[in-house]
Motif scaffolding. Structure first.
Motif, PDB file in Angstrom:
ATOM      1  N   ILE A  77       0.846  -1.211   0.000  1.00  0.00           N
ATOM      2  CA  ILE A  77       0.000   0.000   0.000  1.00  0.00           C
ATOM      3  C   ILE A  77       0.876   1.254   0.000  1.00  0.00           C
ATOM      4  O   ILE A  77       1.783   1.390   0.829  1.00  0.00           O
ATOM      5  CB  ILE A  77      -0.931   0.000   1.240  1.00  0.00           C
ATOM      6  N   ASP A  78       0.603   2.169  -0.934  1.00  0.00           N
ATOM      7  CA  ASP A  78       1.394   3.406  -1.038  1.00  0.00           C
ATOM      8  C   ASP A  78       0.809   4.541  -0.221  1.00  0.00           C
ATOM      9  O   ASP A  78       1.519   5.474   0.145  1.00  0.00           O
ATOM     10  CB  ASP A  78       1.481   3.846  -2.510  1.00  0.00           C
ATOM     11  N   ALA A  79      -0.532   4.540  -0.014  1.00  0.00           N
ATOM     12  CA  ALA A  79      -1.157   5.606   0.779  1.00  0.00           C
ATOM     13  C   ALA A  79      -2.533   5.147   1.243  1.00  0.00           C
ATOM     14  O   ALA A  79      -3.140   4.268   0.624  1.00  0.00           O
ATOM     15  CB  ALA A  79      -1.301   6.884  -0.048  1.00  0.00           C
ATOM     16  N   VAL A  80      -3.000   5.747   2.333  1.00  0.00           N
ATOM     17  CA  VAL A  80      -4.356   5.463   2.822  1.00  0.00           C
ATOM     18  C   VAL A  80      -5.193   6.714   2.597  1.00  0.00           C
ATOM     19  O   VAL A  80      -4.858   7.798   3.095  1.00  0.00           O
ATOM     20  CB  VAL A  80      -4.352   5.088   4.332  1.00  0.00           C
ATOM     21  N   ALA A  81      -6.282   6.557   1.798  1.00  0.00           N
ATOM     22  CA  ALA A  81      -7.197   7.677   1.544  1.00  0.00           C
ATOM     23  C   ALA A  81      -8.481   7.411   2.322  1.00  0.00           C
ATOM     24  O   ALA A  81      -8.967   6.274   2.334  1.00  0.00           O
ATOM     25  CB  ALA A  81      -7.497   7.772   0.053  1.00  0.00           C
ATOM     26  N   PHE A  82      -9.016   8.433   2.971  1.00  0.00           N
ATOM     27  CA  PHE A  82     -10.222   8.207   3.777  1.00  0.00           C
ATOM     28  C   PHE A  82     -11.170   9.398   3.676  1.00  0.00           C
ATOM     29  O   PHE A  82     -10.737  10.531   3.478  1.00  0.00           O
ATOM     30  CB  PHE A  82      -9.845   7.952   5.246  1.00  0.00           C
ATOM     31  N   THR A  83     -12.461   9.124   3.796  1.00  0.00           N
ATOM     32  CA  THR A  83     -13.467  10.188   3.757  1.00  0.00           C
ATOM     33  C   THR A  83     -13.369  11.026   5.016  1.00  0.00           C
ATOM     34  O   THR A  83     -13.511  10.525   6.130  1.00  0.00           O
ATOM     35  CB  THR A  83     -14.879   9.582   3.648  1.00  0.00           C
ATOM     36  N   ASN A  84     -13.136  12.320   4.776  1.00  0.00           N
ATOM     37  CA  ASN A  84     -12.928  13.241   5.903  1.00  0.00           C
ATOM     38  C   ASN A  84     -14.171  14.089   6.151  1.00  0.00           C
ATOM     39  O   ASN A  84     -14.208  14.891   7.068  1.00  0.00           O
ATOM     40  CB  ASN A  84     -11.729  14.139   5.531  1.00  0.00           C
ATOM     41  N   GLY A  85     -15.188  13.986   5.297  1.00  0.00           N
ATOM     42  CA  GLY A  85     -16.419  14.732   5.440  1.00  0.00           C
ATOM     43  C   GLY A  85     -16.973  15.072   4.077  1.00  0.00           C
ATOM     44  O   GLY A  85     -16.290  14.832   3.073  1.00  0.00           O
ATOM     45  N   PRO A  86     -18.173  15.589   3.939  1.00  0.00           N
ATOM     46  CA  PRO A  86     -19.124  15.751   5.035  1.00  0.00           C
ATOM     47  C   PRO A  86     -19.778  14.405   5.382  1.00  0.00           C
ATOM     48  O   PRO A  86     -19.715  13.475   4.604  1.00  0.00           O
ATOM     49  CB  PRO A  86     -20.150  16.727   4.443  1.00  0.00           C
ATOM     50  N   GLY A  87     -20.403  14.370   6.557  1.00  0.00           N
ATOM     51  CA  GLY A  87     -21.057  13.136   7.002  1.00  0.00           C
ATOM     52  C   GLY A  87     -21.386  13.223   8.479  1.00  0.00           C
ATOM     53  O   GLY A  87     -21.317  14.299   9.085  1.00  0.00           O
ATOM     54  N   LEU A  88     -21.720  12.083   9.054  1.00  0.00           N
ATOM     55  CA  LEU A  88     -22.026  12.038  10.500  1.00  0.00           C
ATOM     56  C   LEU A  88     -20.701  12.036  11.251  1.00  0.00           C
ATOM     57  O   LEU A  88     -19.831  11.199  10.957  1.00  0.00           O
ATOM     58  CB  LEU A  88     -22.802  10.763  10.824  1.00  0.00           C
ATOM     59  N   MET A  89     -20.545  12.958  12.194  1.00  0.00           N
ATOM     60  CA  MET A  89     -19.240  13.125  12.844  1.00  0.00           C
ATOM     61  C   MET A  89     -18.742  11.832  13.490  1.00  0.00           C
ATOM     62  O   MET A  89     -17.598  11.421  13.279  1.00  0.00           O
ATOM     63  CB  MET A  89     -19.306  14.272  13.876  1.00  0.00           C
ATOM     64  N   GLY A  90     -19.605  11.167  14.269  1.00  0.00           N
ATOM     65  CA  GLY A  90     -19.176   9.937  14.951  1.00  0.00           C
ATOM     66  C   GLY A  90     -18.759   8.860  13.963  1.00  0.00           C
ATOM     67  O   GLY A  90     -17.809   8.100  14.211  1.00  0.00           O
ATOM     68  N   ALA A  91     -19.462   8.799  12.854  1.00  0.00           N
ATOM     69  CA  ALA A  91     -19.170   7.793  11.821  1.00  0.00           C
ATOM     70  C   ALA A  91     -17.835   8.122  11.143  1.00  0.00           C
ATOM     71  O   ALA A  91     -16.982   7.248  10.957  1.00  0.00           O
ATOM     72  CB  ALA A  91     -20.298   7.773  10.798  1.00  0.00           C
ATOM     73  N   LEU A  92     -17.641   9.404  10.813  1.00  0.00           N
ATOM     74  CA  LEU A  92     -16.394   9.834  10.159  1.00  0.00           C
ATOM     75  C   LEU A  92     -15.190   9.565  11.058  1.00  0.00           C
ATOM     76  O   LEU A  92     -14.114   9.173  10.578  1.00  0.00           O
ATOM     77  CB  LEU A  92     -16.458  11.333   9.851  1.00  0.00           C
ATOM     78  N   LEU A  93     -15.376   9.790  12.370  1.00  0.00           N
ATOM     79  CA  LEU A  93     -14.253   9.632  13.306  1.00  0.00           C
ATOM     80  C   LEU A  93     -13.716   8.199  13.314  1.00  0.00           C
ATOM     81  O   LEU A  93     -12.512   7.986  13.477  1.00  0.00           O
ATOM     82  CB  LEU A  93     -14.681  10.051  14.724  1.00  0.00           C
TER      83      LEU A  93
END
Ligand code: KG4
Ligand code: ZN
Length: 359
Positions: free
Chosen positions: A95-111
């Motif tokens: 794996i060269d990098a980890v990409a993740f959803t940072n928003g928008p969305g439900l805060m607890g779920a994003l965390l």
């Protein structure tokens, strides 16, 4: 010194950022903004694995319960990532990098997704890439499903993003420059499907159920209003109220009105929502002179919308594979790939945001 500054100092880690694009790029994408826990692995623009765990627990409540969503993400995230890596036949060290959803969305779920991604990137000593969920829905059009060659739009194109939380018409200038030229002032299109579905006693999420039931109904059997919104904006909450008032009146005359007319009701509601969306798109095409049209988000799976789009003359359409329409991590991985190529990395100080702040 503030606590935030201390945290910042503590996390000034040495990550060796890779030279931009000399070898194929493998990205692990993570999505956890709402009620889907998802992980995907991309190899350049090819998607090697796309795993989605949909949280069924919300069906009993008729909508997403944020606290339950966070708990379910917590439960699913490790097995989902594990399965994605196995399906892709990729070892963690590739794996060269980890990409993740940072928003928008439900805060607890994003965390949950953010914490997992930070830890994973830290453990592997690879860069972290923040992804805007709404940008990812648009860039899903560039993800190539393994074994197939998907035609991709050229810049600039228009994207109609229609999901449970958003309804936007976007001018996509390039991978990172997008302008919202129309959006909903109240409910999103998917929200309208879901809330009206609740009035029709349908399970959550009602969008796909309405779509199915509408197949054997007459779209012109009932006429519902098109709520007013200025310019290229949308409004759907007035439609929900109009349907509610109509149903209340009819149910007083016939207590089985909904059950007896469910197919026609679904067809008429779907036809109204689709007509509102298409009318605005027509205006957007006229205003911008752009006739390459892409659709994104969960509602883009709607068969009525797809049919209406295909009937438009002079438009070049881009409709992503079904699994890239609803929330997924393939769209996160592909967006991560473009950011990686552009050298756009983030660090451990990144922190999710709940509300839409632009593209
Ligand atoms: O993009 P998405 O998976 O999640 C959000 O980011 O919101 O979209 C979910 C929404 C729900 O409102 C669901 O009812 C709607 O997409 N949806 C549909 C269909 N499939 C999913 N709406 C209409 N017709 C469908 N076939
Ligand atoms: Zn979404």
């Amino acid at each position: 010194m503030s606590i935030l500054n201390q945290v910042k100092l503590n996390f000034e880690l040495e990550i060796n950022l890779p030279p931009v694009m000399s070898k194929p790029v493998v990205i692990l994408g993570i999505e956890s903004s709402c009620d889907e826990t998802a992980a995907a692995v991309s190899y350049n623009d090819k998607i090697l694995a796309n795993v989605v765990a949909t949280q069924k627990i919300h069906e009993a409540y008729g909508g997403v319960v944020p606290e339950l969503a966070s708990r379910a993400h917590q439960l699913h995230i490790v097995p989902v990532v594990d399965q994605a890596l196995k399906q892709a036949n990729i070892s963690k060290k590739d794996i060269d990098a980890v990409a993740f959803t940072n928003g928008p969305g439900l805060m607890g779920a994003l965390l949950v997704g953010a914490s997992f991604s930070k830890s994973f990137a830290l453990a592997l000593n690879v860069p972290l890439i923040e992804i805007n969920h709404m940008q990812a829905h648009v860039l899903a059009h560039f993800a190539q499903k393994e074994g197939t060659e998907t035609r991709v739009p050229e810049f600039p194109f228009l994207c109609l993003t229609v999901s449970g939380g958003h309804t936007q018409i976007i001018v996509v200038k390039d991978h990172f420059h997008m302008e919202v030229i129309g959006q909903t002032q109240d409910d999103a299109a998917g929200e309208a499907f879901d809330k009206i579905g609740k009035l029709l006693h349908l399970p959550y999420p009602a969008g796909p159920v309405i779509d199915k039931l509408a197949e054997s109904g007459n779209p012109l059997s009932y006429k519902f209003p098109h709520p007013h919104a200025p310019g290229l904006d949308f409004s759907f909450s007035g439609l929900k109220t109009a349907v509610m008032n109509f149903l209340n009146k009819e149910v007083q005359k016939d207590s089985h009105f909904i059950e007896n007319n469910i197919n026609n009701l679904c067809a008429a509601v779907q036809n109204t929502i689709v007509t509102i969306l298409i009318k605005r798109l027509e205006q957007a095409v006229q205003q911008t002179g752009i006739s390459q049209i892409a659709i994104a988000g969960g509602v883009s799976a709607n068969s009525g919308l797809r049919k209406a789009l295909k009937e438009q003359k002079g438009w070049t359409l881009f409709i992503p594979p079904f699994e890239y329409c609803t929330d997924n991590a393939a769209m996160v991985a592909i967006t991560g790939y473009f950011r990686y190529k552009a050298g756009l990395f983030n660090d451990q100080n990144s922190s999710p945001f709940a509300r839409f702040q632009g593209l």
